[in-house]
Design an enzyme around this catalytic site. Structure first.
Site, PDB file in Angstrom:
ATOM      1  N   HIS A  55       0.815  -1.227   0.000  1.00  0.00           N
ATOM      2  CA  HIS A  55       0.000   0.000   0.000  1.00  0.00           C
ATOM      3  C   HIS A  55       0.850   1.279   0.000  1.00  0.00           C
ATOM      4  CE1 HIS A  55      -3.149  -2.837   1.072  1.00  0.00           C
ATOM      5  NE2 HIS A  55      -2.493  -3.177   2.164  1.00  0.00           N
ATOM      6  N   SER A  78       1.701  -0.405  -5.438  1.00  0.00           N
ATOM      7  CA  SER A  78       0.787  -0.627  -4.315  1.00  0.00           C
ATOM      8  C   SER A  78       0.281  -2.064  -4.398  1.00  0.00           C
ATOM      9  CB  SER A  78      -0.380   0.352  -4.386  1.00  0.00           C
ATOM     10  OG  SER A  78      -0.951   0.502  -3.108  1.00  0.00           O
ATOM     11  N   SER A  83      -5.691   1.608  -2.405  1.00  0.00           N
ATOM     12  CA  SER A  83      -5.030   1.972  -1.152  1.00  0.00           C
ATOM     13  C   SER A  83      -3.973   3.077  -1.285  1.00  0.00           C
ATOM     14  CB  SER A  83      -4.383   0.735  -0.528  1.00  0.00           C
ATOM     15  OG  SER A  83      -3.345   0.249  -1.357  1.00  0.00           O
ATOM     16  N   ASP A 143       3.276  -7.549   0.270  1.00  0.00           N
ATOM     17  CA  ASP A 143       2.139  -7.484   1.196  1.00  0.00           C
ATOM     18  C   ASP A 143       0.959  -8.168   0.516  1.00  0.00           C
ATOM     19  OD1 ASP A 143      -0.024  -6.884   2.788  1.00  0.00           O
ATOM     20  OD2 ASP A 143       0.470  -4.775   3.037  1.00  0.00           O
ATOM     21  N   GLU A 205       4.457  -9.245   4.453  1.00  0.00           N
ATOM     22  CA  GLU A 205       3.823  -8.411   5.469  1.00  0.00           C
ATOM     23  C   GLU A 205       2.607  -9.045   6.145  1.00  0.00           C
ATOM     24  OE1 GLU A 205       4.720  -5.361   6.444  1.00  0.00           O
ATOM     25  OE2 GLU A 205       2.918  -4.452   7.273  1.00  0.00           O
ATOM     26  N   ASN A 230       4.717 -11.087   9.157  1.00  0.00           N
ATOM     27  CA  ASN A 230       3.432 -10.988   9.857  1.00  0.00           C
ATOM     28  C   ASN A 230       3.492 -11.596  11.252  1.00  0.00           C
ATOM     29  OD1 ASN A 230       0.399 -10.480   9.799  1.00  0.00           O
ATOM     30  ND2 ASN A 230       0.484 -12.669  10.266  1.00  0.00           N
ATOM     31  N   LYS A 235       4.519  -7.321  14.883  1.00  0.00           N
ATOM     32  CA  LYS A 235       3.676  -7.040  13.721  1.00  0.00           C
ATOM     33  C   LYS A 235       2.238  -7.464  14.032  1.00  0.00           C
ATOM     34  CE  LYS A 235       1.759  -6.932   9.598  1.00  0.00           C
ATOM     35  NZ  LYS A 235       0.357  -7.318   9.395  1.00  0.00           N
ATOM     36  N   ASP A 239      -0.006  -4.295  14.666  1.00  0.00           N
ATOM     37  CA  ASP A 239      -0.604  -3.743  13.440  1.00  0.00           C
ATOM     38  C   ASP A 239      -1.999  -4.342  13.223  1.00  0.00           C
ATOM     39  OD1 ASP A 239      -1.271  -4.219  10.630  1.00  0.00           O
ATOM     40  OD2 ASP A 239       0.708  -3.567  10.028  1.00  0.00           O
ATOM     41  N   ASN A 240      -2.081  -5.674  13.180  1.00  0.00           N
ATOM     42  CA  ASN A 240      -3.358  -6.315  12.877  1.00  0.00           C
ATOM     43  C   ASN A 240      -4.412  -5.920  13.917  1.00  0.00           C
ATOM     44  OD1 ASN A 240      -1.239  -7.563  11.523  1.00  0.00           O
ATOM     45  ND2 ASN A 240      -2.287  -9.526  11.367  1.00  0.00           N
ATOM     46  N   CYS A 244      -5.989  -1.957  13.275  1.00  0.00           N
ATOM     47  CA  CYS A 244      -7.397  -2.049  12.846  1.00  0.00           C
ATOM     48  C   CYS A 244      -8.318  -1.395  13.873  1.00  0.00           C
ATOM     49  CB  CYS A 244      -7.799  -3.497  12.598  1.00  0.00           C
ATOM     50  SG  CYS A 244      -6.991  -4.185  11.128  1.00  0.00           S
ATOM     51  N   HIS A 350      -7.566  -9.175   3.650  1.00  0.00           N
ATOM     52  CA  HIS A 350      -6.680  -8.723   2.565  1.00  0.00           C
ATOM     53  C   HIS A 350      -7.339  -8.731   1.186  1.00  0.00           C
ATOM     54  CE1 HIS A 350      -2.817  -7.509   1.009  1.00  0.00           C
ATOM     55  NE2 HIS A 350      -3.045  -8.307  -0.010  1.00  0.00           N
ATOM     56  N   HIS A 403      -3.540   2.202   8.567  1.00  0.00           N
ATOM     57  CA  HIS A 403      -3.074   2.313   9.951  1.00  0.00           C
ATOM     58  C   HIS A 403      -2.215   3.562  10.143  1.00  0.00           C
ATOM     59  CE1 HIS A 403      -4.666  -1.564  10.200  1.00  0.00           C
ATOM     60  NE2 HIS A 403      -3.594  -2.296  10.393  1.00  0.00           N
ATOM     61  N   SER A 411       5.703  -2.531  12.350  1.00  0.00           N
ATOM     62  CA  SER A 411       5.658  -3.478  11.219  1.00  0.00           C
ATOM     63  C   SER A 411       6.807  -3.235  10.256  1.00  0.00           C
ATOM     64  CB  SER A 411       4.362  -3.316  10.432  1.00  0.00           C
ATOM     65  OG  SER A 411       3.271  -3.298  11.290  1.00  0.00           O
ATOM     66  N   GLN A 415       9.999  -5.269   8.893  1.00  0.00           N
ATOM     67  CA  GLN A 415      10.273  -5.464   7.460  1.00  0.00           C
ATOM     68  C   GLN A 415      11.735  -5.126   7.139  1.00  0.00           C
ATOM     69  OE1 GLN A 415       9.088  -6.658   4.805  1.00  0.00           O
ATOM     70  NE2 GLN A 415       6.868  -6.701   4.917  1.00  0.00           N
TER      71      GLN A 415
HETATM   72  P1  NAI Z   1      -6.217 -14.643  11.807  1.00  0.00           P
HETATM   73  O1  NAI Z   1      -5.965 -15.968  11.205  1.00  0.00           O
HETATM   74  O2  NAI Z   1      -5.601 -14.253  13.107  1.00  0.00           O
HETATM   75  O3  NAI Z   1      -7.801 -14.416  11.993  1.00  0.00           O
HETATM   76  C1  NAI Z   1      -8.785 -14.797  11.093  1.00  0.00           C
HETATM   77  C2  NAI Z   1      -9.917 -15.448  11.914  1.00  0.00           C
HETATM   78  O4  NAI Z   1     -11.031 -15.701  11.065  1.00  0.00           O
HETATM   79  C3  NAI Z   1      -9.491 -16.780  12.529  1.00  0.00           C
HETATM   80  O5  NAI Z   1      -9.666 -16.761  13.927  1.00  0.00           O
HETATM   81  C4  NAI Z   1     -10.404 -17.793  11.837  1.00  0.00           C
HETATM   82  O6  NAI Z   1     -10.767 -18.870  12.704  1.00  0.00           O
HETATM   83  C5  NAI Z   1     -11.607 -16.941  11.461  1.00  0.00           C
HETATM   84  N1  NAI Z   1     -12.407 -17.484  10.374  1.00  0.00           N
HETATM   85  C6  NAI Z   1     -12.000 -18.194   9.277  1.00  0.00           C
HETATM   86  N2  NAI Z   1     -13.061 -18.536   8.519  1.00  0.00           N
HETATM   87  C7  NAI Z   1     -14.159 -18.035   9.140  1.00  0.00           C
HETATM   88  C8  NAI Z   1     -15.547 -18.075   8.841  1.00  0.00           C
HETATM   89  N3  NAI Z   1     -16.013 -18.713   7.766  1.00  0.00           N
HETATM   90  N4  NAI Z   1     -16.390 -17.431   9.689  1.00  0.00           N
HETATM   91  C9  NAI Z   1     -15.941 -16.803  10.812  1.00  0.00           C
HETATM   92  N5  NAI Z   1     -14.630 -16.747  11.139  1.00  0.00           N
HETATM   93  C10 NAI Z   1     -13.746 -17.354  10.312  1.00  0.00           C
HETATM   94  O7  NAI Z   1      -5.839 -13.573  10.688  1.00  0.00           O
HETATM   95  P2  NAI Z   1      -5.617 -11.993  10.904  1.00  0.00           P
HETATM   96  O8  NAI Z   1      -4.201 -11.731  11.174  1.00  0.00           O
HETATM   97  O9  NAI Z   1      -6.661 -11.502  11.833  1.00  0.00           O
HETATM   98  O10 NAI Z   1      -5.893 -11.463   9.427  1.00  0.00           O
HETATM   99  C11 NAI Z   1      -7.176 -11.541   8.820  1.00  0.00           C
HETATM  100  C12 NAI Z   1      -7.122 -10.917   7.418  1.00  0.00           C
HETATM  101  O11 NAI Z   1      -6.841  -9.519   7.525  1.00  0.00           O
HETATM  102  C13 NAI Z   1      -6.018 -11.472   6.523  1.00  0.00           C
HETATM  103  O12 NAI Z   1      -6.496 -11.480   5.193  1.00  0.00           O
HETATM  104  C14 NAI Z   1      -4.906 -10.454   6.663  1.00  0.00           C
HETATM  105  O13 NAI Z   1      -4.015 -10.520   5.587  1.00  0.00           O
HETATM  106  C15 NAI Z   1      -5.692  -9.179   6.732  1.00  0.00           C
HETATM  107  N6  NAI Z   1      -5.072  -8.018   7.363  1.00  0.00           N
HETATM  108  C16 NAI Z   1      -5.594  -6.799   7.008  1.00  0.00           C
HETATM  109  C17 NAI Z   1      -5.116  -5.638   7.566  1.00  0.00           C
HETATM  110  C18 NAI Z   1      -5.677  -4.332   7.143  1.00  0.00           C
HETATM  111  O14 NAI Z   1      -5.100  -3.297   7.480  1.00  0.00           O
HETATM  112  N7  NAI Z   1      -6.780  -4.279   6.439  1.00  0.00           N
HETATM  113  C19 NAI Z   1      -4.041  -5.659   8.570  1.00  0.00           C
HETATM  114  C20 NAI Z   1      -3.592  -6.989   8.919  1.00  0.00           C
HETATM  115  C21 NAI Z   1      -4.110  -8.115   8.334  1.00  0.00           C
END
Ligand code: NAI
Length: 482
Positions: A55, A78, A83, A143, A205, A230, A235, A239-240, A244, A350, A403, A411, A415
């Protein structure tokens, strides 16, 4: 290259504004600034050609200029079509010493609102190095894994001698990739194979990109070593979660300005991102409901005081829906058809496959209208309106600015240290997926304490011996969960 210039951004006249925000961000990014100082003389990234796909925000600009300060050459794109902050991209293209008439910065290919074709073209430009022996980078900073994916798909198709027909594409995104690779395989045979041969590694990332890397490694397809940034504690547990917690409501507010207090909000997924999102909505006074598939995370949510139930139970009554799972098909068109008038639907995971946008578009008689960029109403035949944010792509970056600097300093310090590890110690990292060594993780946290006025207690040698650690750390075994 665009117009004879080796970058493409929306508007170079935004560079001065971008530079002002970069300067403010530097103060809020003590980890990156300390690393610049520490390595100014050693120049550990001298000789590194880093392709970044992440991003293109103000915070990322500080990361890019940190890599440059450590000796790297950098090209950037990006990792999401919505983003980019155009003023940050302009400032990076112009550089701290250039002007819009005489840009002297880093080749960056990014603007807010790219088409999918443009997105993959930008990724290709970031990976294409005019003055390199292989025509490519020797390091990737990714990322979500799109730069890594493009290289791996290119190599796979070059080996096979052909690219699958675009008619076999499973989605618009897939079609855009196949079109690009069909072109490069015809125009520049063995481009990707040659380019991959010199890549020392990738630092990744996010959760979703890391997931892709482990799958590639399991299948024996991974072409170079990777560091999973990650899962550095500094991180994903920061960050997560705290990132968020800040940027989710920022996105909802900027998009809709709806009062969150008193509303019912459903957060799908209670991982690191879900935990931050739930807290953020609760902080605004929403009644928050969690859906989970993992009994451990479901129990955590319950213990944290949230109702945990299925989407089916609450889809007709809740006001705000947020997907955070990194999984696909979480909110389907049939669910959206049952939602309340003016329910808000968004994703912060993501990729854009958590919400069934394709299915929504196919519902009989549905009408999409743009309120403003990245905010759309979808009117059902019965007159019911849904508000969908960022077309199902990550709303904290699409509708807000992602963020804030302080959390990204953690984060991006991870990196930067991961880039130095892979680039300077290739013999210690044969092809596999690694996490950052714990002493570096602790170092990154340490770099952020002073700014918050934190006074750390120092272990006495007898205490250190008693719990079996060194006085200067690491303080926890690798399996500790924080
Ligand atoms: P995580 O694996 O810690 O959490 C995801 C959760 O979703 C897990 O607890 C899992 O059991 C649950 N899950 C899976 N399928 C499900 C379903 N059908 N119904 C309900 N719950 C379900 O992953 P994390 O780190 O929380 O990341 C989640 C996503 O967010 C990833 O795609 C990651 O790349 C992205 N992300 C986005 C950020 C942003 O700024 N927008 C920042 C960091 C991560």
């Amino acid at each position: 290259t665009a117009n004879g210039q080796d970058f493409k951004v929306a508007d170079l006249s935004l560079a001065a504004f971008g530079r002002k925000e970069i300067t403010l961000a530097e103060h809020e990014m003590p980890g990156l600034m300390a690393i610049r100082k520490e390595y100014a003389e050693a120049q550990p990234l001298a000789g590194a050609r880093v392709t970044g796909s992440l991003h293109m925000t103000v915070q990322t600009a500080v990361l890019i200029e940190t890599l440059v300060a450590l000796g790297a050459e950098v090209r950037w794109a990006s990792c999401n079509i919505f983003s980019t902050q155009d003023h940050a991209a302009a400032a990076i293209a112009v550089g701290p010493n250039g002007t819009p008439d005489n840009p002297q910065g880093v080749p960056v290919f990014a603007w807010k609102g790219e088409s999918l074709q443009e997105y993959w073209w930008c990724t290709e430009q970031a990976l294409t190095w005019p003055n390199s022996p292989t025509g490519g980078p020797n390091m990737i900073l990714d990322d979500g894994g799109d730069a890594t994916l493009l290289v791996h798909k290119g190599v796979e198709y070059e080996k096979a001698g052909k690219v699958p027909s675009v008619d076999t594409a499973e989605s618009d995104e897939h079609r855009a990739i196949l079109e690009l690779l069909t072109r490069t395989v015809a125009e520049a045979p063995q481009k990707w194979t040659r380019l991959a041969s010199e890549i020392r590694g990738v630092t990744e990332e996010t959760t979703t990109g890391v997931h892709r890397l482990y799958e590639m490694h399991r299948d024996g397809d991974l072409l170079f070593p990777a560091i999973n940034v990650n899962d550095a504690v500094t991180k994903s547990k920061f960050d997560n979660k705290y990132g968020c917690r800040h940027s989710l409501v920022d996105g909802i507010n900027r998009a809709t300005d709806v009062l969150i207090g008193g509303k019912t909000a459903v957060v799908c997924g209670y991982g690191d991102v879900g935990k931050g999102c739930a807290e953020s909505l609760r902080g605004q006074g929403a009644r928050v409901i969690i859906t989970e598939i993992d009994p451990i995370c479901a129990l955590q949510a319950a213990m944290d005081g949230y109702q945990v139930t299925t989407l089916d139970e609450v889809v007709e009554t809740a006001d705000i829906f947020v997907t955070t799972t990194g999984n696909k098909d979480i909110i389907m068109a049939s669910d959206m058809a049952r939602m309340k008038h003016q329910a808000i639907v968004g994703n912060i995971g993501h990729f854009d496959n958590e919400i069934d946008m394709a299915g929504l578009a196919k519902l009989d008689g549905i009408v999409k209208d743009e309120v403003k960029p990245q905010v759309h109403t979808w009117t059902h035949p019965d007159g019911k309106v849904l508000i969908v944010l960022s077309e199902g792509r990550l709303l904290n970056l699409g509708n807000a600015t992602g963020h804030p600097s302080f959390v990204m300093s953690n984060s991006f310090a991870d990196q930067t240290l991961a880039q130095i590890e892979l680039f300077t110690k290739p013999e210690e990292y044969p092809t596999d997926v690694y996490v950052l060594p714990k002493h570096l993780d602790e170092k990154v946290a340490r770099l952020h304490l002073d700014a918050l006025g934190v006074k750390l207690t120092t272990l006495r040698p007898e205490q250190a011996a008693y719990i079996g650690v060194e006085v200067e750390g690491p303080y926890k075994p690798d399996h500790y969960r924080y």
